[in-house]
Design a protein around this motif. Structure first.
Motif, short mmCIF file in Angstrom:
data_model
loop_
_atom_site.label_atom_id
_atom_site.label_comp_id
_atom_site.label_asym_id
_atom_site.label_seq_id
_atom_site.Cartn_x
_atom_site.Cartn_y
_atom_site.Cartn_z
N ARG A 1 6.34 -2.45 -6.58
CA ARG A 1 5.73 -2.58 -5.27
C ARG A 1 6.65 -1.97 -4.22
O ARG A 1 7.86 -2.17 -4.24
N LEU A 2 6.07 -1.19 -3.30
CA LEU A 2 6.87 -0.62 -2.20
C LEU A 2 7.16 -1.69 -1.16
O LEU A 2 6.44 -2.69 -1.09
N PRO A 3 8.18 -1.51 -0.32
CA PRO A 3 8.39 -2.44 0.79
C PRO A 3 7.16 -2.43 1.69
O PRO A 3 6.41 -1.45 1.73
N SER A 4 6.94 -3.50 2.44
CA SER A 4 5.84 -3.51 3.40
C SER A 4 6.08 -2.41 4.43
O SER A 4 7.22 -1.96 4.62
N PRO B 1 -5.54 -3.33 -2.26
CA PRO B 1 -5.90 -4.10 -1.07
C PRO B 1 -5.51 -5.58 -1.21
O PRO B 1 -5.67 -6.17 -2.26
N GLY B 2 -4.93 -6.10 -0.18
CA GLY B 2 -4.51 -7.51 -0.19
C GLY B 2 -3.17 -7.72 -0.85
O GLY B 2 -2.59 -8.79 -0.79
N SER B 3 -2.61 -6.67 -1.51
CA SER B 3 -1.36 -6.85 -2.23
C SER B 3 -0.26 -5.91 -1.74
O SER B 3 0.90 -6.30 -1.62
N GLY B 4 -0.65 -4.67 -1.43
CA GLY B 4 0.36 -3.72 -0.93
C GLY B 4 0.29 -2.39 -1.65
O GLY B 4 -0.73 -2.05 -2.28
N TYR B 5 1.34 -1.61 -1.57
CA TYR B 5 1.39 -0.28 -2.18
C TYR B 5 2.32 -0.33 -3.39
O TYR B 5 3.38 -0.95 -3.36
N TYR B 6 1.96 0.40 -4.45
CA TYR B 6 2.73 0.41 -5.69
C TYR B 6 2.99 1.85 -6.13
O TYR B 6 2.16 2.73 -5.92
N VAL B 7 4.12 2.07 -6.77
CA VAL B 7 4.40 3.40 -7.31
C VAL B 7 3.46 3.63 -8.49
O VAL B 7 3.33 2.77 -9.37
N SER B 8 2.78 4.76 -8.47
CA SER B 8 1.85 5.09 -9.56
C SER B 8 2.62 5.24 -10.86
O SER B 8 3.72 5.79 -10.89
#
Lengths: 461, 461
Positions: free
Chosen positions: B28-31, B63-70
């Protein structure tokens, strides 16, 4: 062995003693019997050798007294005098490295020894003296001590520059790091961009690599980007070599905006940037540099601990893409077998990771800030103008008064035991030749202003 | 700064974290807010950067969780596995330098750490920790520590080789000494003579210099002089590179007679000889070498303290004519700024000048003499023939049994945590490929014979 061969060996043994000064001109040679025993040959062989050297005029026989080295014999190789040296990129290095304690060195590129973290170093050495056997005598891993590479990686991360330890190779010095990058990436005739003015030893190093060097004017805010863009297109350089943080000798610092624009141009044209971060610990935290923007796509970062920790340890580093690091690692095995000393790396790591080093730097940097101000004022009073006010470090780049022959000034100063750094060694342009680099930490002697003023008068029209 | 430039910086900051593994695949990326504060940019800039990376498929939004490295993102640069490496001149260096403590290394080129003069080194380090400030932090003189150069000069004089200290330059290692000589004297395409077989890293080094390498067979009594004379005439070599004293890997030693004849031929044809004296302290006192015969007319002597004192200190030397030494000194400033660490040189000097070091060597050399005998017998019992019985040192050059595929043996051994030194890395001739170099000091493990025997069976037809 044939007699002739034996005589040849004896002849050479004597010649060598004369050539190396072990037998001085006019000195008496050992007796035949004694020399024969020294070189494990028969007296008759040595007798024959002595006679042949007499015939050649290299030694003379004095009946009843013995054999003497002829005073007409080959000159002994002496040390070159100072006057042999041209005002070339080696000039400051030679004078400053060989300076004795009676000399004052406003031109040298390092701090006085007493300003270095001596107590921390001594503590570190005693600690490392208790390290395990492998550290004290082994070659260590090919890439260098993992502990110091981890520490570097953490330091880089503080400026948002992410380089894991397999992107980092330790070397014997920052200069050696630069040399290895040049060996890997350059071939004779390639074009390399440097700052104008730039650290004189970059120029000496690039001369060894027989590359074409083009200068890009460097000012308070970094390189002249218009010139950079034009030269990149026209000259197709392979590398651009620069200081990150505080540029040597100007003390200028690239702005974030200029760094970004530079990287855009460099990436468009495939120019590799090498940034030398040797003054890192003198620069304020927020000082921009290239690697944090680019990662290691087009940037190679090199550096060392010579300026704020110890030049005696011989420890530098390269941070680069892993494919480059692997190739540089192989190059290091072939050309040096191993890089930085594991003992030196352990000492450096001990000092750098302690809170004492940070406190040392804070005190040092406060002191240097005050000295830079004071020194700039003193220089101004001599008609030397410092237009760039560096954000850190110990160098000021001063424009000398009109009519002052700066190279002549440097030579006159050397005769008076003052090592200066004349502009001409930092670059070829006539504008650069009118400058000098001053080390504020080496100018605390109260009589210096007076001496310098007198010399400037002597070197002026 | 324009918005686009800011976004580019943010994009690159994220890409770098992914590329370097700081952000792993699937992580997960930082917010947006948090990352914006980390890189000192506005949240809207970071939001735009994240969205662009989503569009590129480098990160994914949940959505609702954040961004993640593919997880489909670029592969992380991993360490090369052992199997990547060819059986080239780097083979032994790489395996031995990276070996962990679980490995047994009959193929490596150094003594076990516990056999080194550890107590003397620790004492020396504590002593040098009390040295003056200049030694601990300065660059030292350009030619290296005068104390250690004096000591070398005195040691040379014991073998009637006269080299005053201005004929001696300290370097970071013996390999670096060799590299510097090559940089000064060679250009691509030049011919260089080496011994066949020879130390594999000479071959790696000469490959860097892009020279033409011609091997001269080396046996128990030195190089094959007939071949040497012929090759010198036919190939016009610039240099001949050899070991003085104990040759690596054969353990052969040139005779006094052969040394003299070699020098006559070399001087007639202007061939410069570089003799690497790295095994000096293992060789009996009367072992012939070239520099004592020739002085430094056609000979350059290099060496280091890595084999009997410490490889961790990184300290080597060059003894050569003063004109060469001056040029090498300038080359060292340009490419490394300084050579051997003054701290390292002081530690080496402390150990070398004490009587403890001589006593250490006597014990060590007696032990090695016994081990060479024992090991040669054990090898013979496995069908490995050692025809050259070295007068000192830790290496035996063993001819492997007929039908044994030596390169295959080396690879099989590595899988079983055994580092061997197959003949092929020491030379190209088919005869050489049938040999292996064995380090008697690394073969004291009683189970080793059994393991080696099993591996030889597996590697035989």
């Amino acid at each position: 062995m044939k007699t002739d061969s034996k005589i040849a060996i004896a002849l050479e043994a004597i010649r060598a003693r004369i050539r190396t000064g072990s037998l001085a001109h006019g000195e008496r040679l050992p007796s035949i019997r004694r020399f024969a025993s020294q070189i494990a040959m028969s007296p008759s062989t040595v007798n024959e050798a002595y006679e042949r050297l007499v015939a050649e005029g290299i030694i003379v026989a004095r009946p009843g007294s013995g054999y003497y080295v002829s005073s007409a014999s080959i000159a002994q190789p002496g040390r070159r005098g100072r006057e042999d040296h041209a005002l070339d990129p080696f000039w400051v290095s030679r004078q400053a490295l060989e300076a004795d304690s009676g000399m004052v060195q406003p031109g040298c590129g390092w701090l006085p020894e007493a300003w270095m973290p001596q107590a921390l170093l001594r503590m570190a050495m005693r600690d490392v003296a208790r390290a395990d056997d492998a550290l004290l005598t082994g070659y260590g891993p090919a890439m260098g001590s993992p502990g110091l590479r981890h520490l570097l990686s953490r330091r880089f991360a503080e400026e948002h520059f992410l380089a894991p330890i397999d992107h980092i190779l330790l070397t014997n010095s920052g200069t050696q790091a630069m040399d290895m990058v040049c060996r890997l990436l350059l071939k004779p005739g390639d074009c390399v961009l440097i700052d104008d003015p730039c650290y004189f030893n970059f120029r000496a190093l690039l001369a060894v690599h027989r590359v074409r060097v083009v200068g890009v004017p460097f000012g308070a805010d970094g390189p002249d980007l218009a010139v950079f863009a034009r030269v990149v297109q026209e000259e197709k350089p392979v590398l651009y070599l620069t200081n990150s943080g505080l540029q040597n000798p100007t003390g200028g610092s690239i702005t974030l905006r200029a760094a970004h624009r530079l990287l855009v141009v460099a990436s468009q044209h495939g120019v590799q940037i090498v940034e030398d971060d040797i003054f890192a610990d003198f620069a304020p935290r927020e000082t921009p540099s290239l690697a944090p923007l680019d990662g290691l796509n087009h940037v190679i970062r090199i550096g060392s601990f010579s300026k704020t920790l110890s030049a005696s340890l011989r420890c530098g580093y390269i941070a680069a893409r892993p494919d480059l690091i692997r190739a540089l690692g192989d190059l290091q095995i072939a050309t040096g077998f191993a890089g930085a000393s594991p003992v030196a790396a352990a000492i450096a790591e001990y000092v750098l990771k302690g809170g004492g080093y940070r406190r040392h730097l804070e005190t040092l940097n406060r002191k240097l800030a005050r000295l830079r101000r004071d020194c700039a004022e003193r220089l101004a009073s001599m008609g030397i103008e410092v237009t760039i006010r560096p954000k850190g470090g110990f160098s000021l780049w001063g424009q000398m008064p009109d009519g002052c022959d700066v190279s002549r000034l440097a030579r006159l100063a050397l005769d008076k035991n003052l090592v200066l750094a004349p502009g001409a060694v930092f670059g070829d342009s006539p504008a650069t030749a009118q400058f000098m680099r001053f080390n504020v930490a080496q100018m605390t002697d109260p009589s210096l202003s007076e001496r310098l003023k007198g010399l400037i008068d002597s070197a002026s029209l």
